[in-house]
Design a protein around this motif. Structure first.
Motif, short mmCIF file in Angstrom:
data_model
loop_
_atom_site.label_atom_id
_atom_site.label_comp_id
_atom_site.label_asym_id
_atom_site.label_seq_id
_atom_site.Cartn_x
_atom_site.Cartn_y
_atom_site.Cartn_z
N TRP A 1 0.84 -1.20 0.00
CA TRP A 1 0.00 0.00 0.00
C TRP A 1 0.87 1.24 0.00
CZ3 TRP A 1 -1.22 -4.51 2.32
CH2 TRP A 1 -2.47 -5.06 1.99
N GLU B 1 -5.42 -7.45 -1.76
CA GLU B 1 -4.38 -6.66 -2.42
C GLU B 1 -4.93 -5.50 -3.23
OE1 GLU B 1 -1.82 -9.07 -4.72
OE2 GLU B 1 -0.93 -10.09 -3.00
N SER C 1 -8.19 -0.50 -0.59
CA SER C 1 -7.49 0.63 0.02
C SER C 1 -8.18 1.05 1.31
CB SER C 1 -7.43 1.80 -0.96
OG SER C 1 -6.69 1.46 -2.12
N SER D 1 -3.95 0.94 -2.54
CA SER D 1 -3.41 -0.32 -3.04
C SER D 1 -2.50 -0.06 -4.23
CB SER D 1 -4.55 -1.25 -3.46
OG SER D 1 -4.06 -2.33 -4.21
#
Length: 397
Positions: free
Chosen positions: A243, A349, A352, A371
């Motif tokens: 991130w 993955e 956010s 992300s």
């Protein structure tokens, strides 16, 4: 836990590699406004927090040792299982140093396991953030950490190790010195407010939860380890893991207590959301996770929930968010690192998160964790992006 046992456990996990010379890659031209969060683990009153593993909230209990000015026992969240460390010098040097040392040593094994994600022979730095008033105490803690690393295969790959002045901003805490540093840095943060000095400080600010008053902050403690990457302009590649953490957005305002009834506090949060997560941004999808520092103080739930609902219809703090103070008690100077990990730990993955800080009387802050896989603006070199897992591979629970 002995250093020998740490070494043995790491050896069990590590894959045999061909001995190659260590690559020295000290640099000083990292961006001051961007970091990349790769992995993390935390020790809290709620239990061990790791990527993909978020325990249930801790139960606030009456403290056996502390009482408030009104004579009532204080509500607190305490980490109950900590490795005992016999360092009498630390107790003499700094009232909190011994407890901080115990918290750090308890989490150190999990922190070192995250180093498996480093590029082959890649070097790394360590930054310790802890509210230590004694320079000698800080040196002793750093020495113990360095000795633990030296007993592992990563000993020769350790670059700079230092104690950072306490502060909320990770970009400042992890900035390299004038002599430069390495791309990867292990950030260790710890604090404990289960003591008379910090309890008194919360009480003077009007933030302390008491048995006689349900609103406020319950003192707590935490130790956090984050594996971060410092970013330079040439590191940006597509489809990286982890991130992206850009600089925080800070909103200064009149004292919060003077604006509550006029709806001014909610207006501040609305403006903060617009700046932290711009609608015009190409990544304007709502955050999958929102972590607020404290909703346990008077009025903060309404102040935060209203603007969030107005901005993103259907978003719910109960389902999509968490308040640190209600989850594990107030962790003091370990707050920022804990918020960052708590925000991404349950994410996939491609998701956010947004971090909000609303406790301070005259300022509010927002930090977006984007992300890298979605943004296409990941901060990783090719080899590192391939070898690092955003789902916490290399982190033990």
């Amino acid at each position: 836990m002995s250093r020998a046992s740490i070494y043995d456990l790491l050896q069990q996990r590590a894959q045999p590699v061909v001995e190659q010379p260590v690559v020295v890659e000290e640099r000083s031209h990292f961006r001051a406004d961007r970091l990349r969060l790769l992995d993390g683990v935390a020790l809290t009153a709620a239990g061990v927090l790791a990527m993909g593993s978020v325990p249930e909230a801790a139960r606030v209990e009456l403290s056996e040792d502390m009482r408030g000015p009104d004579g009532f026992q204080l509500m607190a969240c305490t980490v109950k299982e900590v490795i005992p460390v016999g360092e009498s010098r630390l107790r003499r040097l700094d009232p909190k140093a011994l407890r901080l040392h115990e918290l750090i040593q308890t989490i150190l094994l999990d922190a070192l396991m995250m180093l498996e994600a480093l590029p082959e022979n890649g070097r790394f730095d360590i930054v310790l953030s802890a509210p230590l008033r004694s320079g000698e105490a800080a040196s002793l803690l750093l020495e113990q950490i360095q000795q633990a690393v030296a007993e592992t295969e990563y000993g020769e790959r350790l670059g700079d190790i230092r104690h950072s002045a306490v502060g909320w901003d990770p970009h400042t805490c992890l900035a390299v010195s004038e002599t430069g540093g390495h791309p990867h840095v292990l950030w260790l943060c710890a604090d404990s407010l289960i003591n008379a000095t910090d309890v008194g400080r919360l009480d003077r600010r009007g933030l302390l939860m008491k048995a006689s008053r349900s609103v406020g902050l319950a003192p707590g403690e935490a130790a956090v380890a984050l594996l971060m990457q410092r970013v330079s302009e040439e590191d940006d590649v597509e489809s990286a893991s982890g991130w992206r953490l850009d600089s925080a957005t800070e909103q200064e305002h009149a004292p919060r207590s003077s604006r509550t009834r006029q709806g001014g506090a909610a207006l501040v949060i609305k403006e903060l959301l617009e700046k932290s997560w711009p609608e015009a941004d190409t990544e304007s999808e709502p955050p999958s996770r929102i972590v607020v520092d404290a909703l346990g103080i008077t009025g903060s739930m309404t102040d935060v929930a209203g603007p969030l609902t107005d901005r993103w219809r259907g978003i719910d703090l109960t389902d999509n968010g968490v308040s640190v103070d209600r989850w594990c008690g107030w962790p003091g100077e370990a707050l920022t690192a804990l918020q960052l990990l708590l925000s991404v730990a349950p994410l996939g993955e491609d998701e956010s998160a947004l971090v909000l800080n609303v406790v301070e009387e005259r300022s509010s802050r927002g930090m977006a964790l984007r992300s890298c896989a979605v943004s296409g603006d990941g901060a990783a070199v090719g080899e590192d992006a391939e070898g690092t897992s955003a789902n916490g591979e290399g982190s033990a629970t």
